[in-house]
Design a protein around this motif. Structure first.
Motif, PDB file in Angstrom:
ATOM      1  N   GLU A 269       4.461 -11.452 -21.249  1.00  0.00           N
ATOM      2  CA  GLU A 269       5.415 -10.396 -21.521  1.00  0.00           C
ATOM      3  C   GLU A 269       5.973  -9.878 -20.197  1.00  0.00           C
ATOM      4  O   GLU A 269       5.240  -9.680 -19.235  1.00  0.00           O
ATOM      5  CB  GLU A 269       4.696  -9.255 -22.257  1.00  0.00           C
ATOM      6  N   LYS A 270       7.265  -9.704 -20.152  1.00  0.00           N
ATOM      7  CA  LYS A 270       7.900  -9.202 -18.935  1.00  0.00           C
ATOM      8  C   LYS A 270       7.810  -7.686 -18.909  1.00  0.00           C
ATOM      9  O   LYS A 270       8.038  -7.010 -19.896  1.00  0.00           O
ATOM     10  CB  LYS A 270       9.363  -9.621 -18.897  1.00  0.00           C
ATOM     11  N   THR A 271       7.454  -7.167 -17.749  1.00  0.00           N
ATOM     12  CA  THR A 271       7.408  -5.710 -17.583  1.00  0.00           C
ATOM     13  C   THR A 271       8.194  -5.336 -16.351  1.00  0.00           C
ATOM     14  O   THR A 271       8.260  -6.087 -15.375  1.00  0.00           O
ATOM     15  CB  THR A 271       5.964  -5.201 -17.443  1.00  0.00           C
ATOM     16  N   LEU A 272       8.785  -4.170 -16.377  1.00  0.00           N
ATOM     17  CA  LEU A 272       9.543  -3.662 -15.261  1.00  0.00           C
ATOM     18  C   LEU A 272       8.728  -2.595 -14.572  1.00  0.00           C
ATOM     19  O   LEU A 272       8.234  -1.668 -15.199  1.00  0.00           O
ATOM     20  CB  LEU A 272      10.853  -3.068 -15.786  1.00  0.00           C
ATOM     21  N   VAL A 273       8.568  -2.741 -13.269  1.00  0.00           N
ATOM     22  CA  VAL A 273       7.773  -1.778 -12.513  1.00  0.00           C
ATOM     23  C   VAL A 273       8.705  -1.010 -11.593  1.00  0.00           C
ATOM     24  O   VAL A 273       9.517  -1.588 -10.884  1.00  0.00           O
ATOM     25  CB  VAL A 273       6.679  -2.499 -11.693  1.00  0.00           C
ATOM     26  N   ASP A 274       8.591   0.341 -11.621  1.00  0.00           N
ATOM     27  CA  ASP A 274       9.415   1.180 -10.742  1.00  0.00           C
ATOM     28  C   ASP A 274       8.784   1.302  -9.388  1.00  0.00           C
ATOM     29  O   ASP A 274       7.663   1.446  -9.185  1.00  0.00           O
ATOM     30  CB  ASP A 274       9.614   2.583 -11.342  1.00  0.00           C
TER      31      ASP A 274
END
Length: 79
Positions: free
Chosen positions: A74-79
């Motif tokens: 699963e792709k996740t976006l990290v700030d």
């Protein structure tokens, strides 16, 4: 489409064989060399041509990873 394949014969004291694979080589249980994984069990019908072995038919016997594909991450976006 064509290339080479190195295999180890478990029945012959781990003897290594190097085979040429041609466009005319047929496959049973899979459709191309790219579908094979290291450790898959295969049988090969081959013939000698000009001092080398040429694969005529390659048949999958047992897959090391089975037929299932790994789960997609699963792709996740990290700030």
């Amino acid at each position: 489409a064509s290339g080479s394949l190195s295999i180890r014969d478990d029945d012959e004291d781990d003897q290594m064989y190097y085979l040429s694979v041609k466009k005319s080589t047929t496959y049973s249980g899979f459709s191309s060399l790219s579908e094979l994984n290291p450790g898959d069990s295969i049988s090969v019908d081959c013939y000698g041509l000009e001092g080398r072995l040429v694969a005529e038919t390659i048949t999958i016997q047992d897959r090391v990873y089975g037929d299932e594909k790994p789960a997609q991450l699963e792709k996740t976006l990290v700030d």
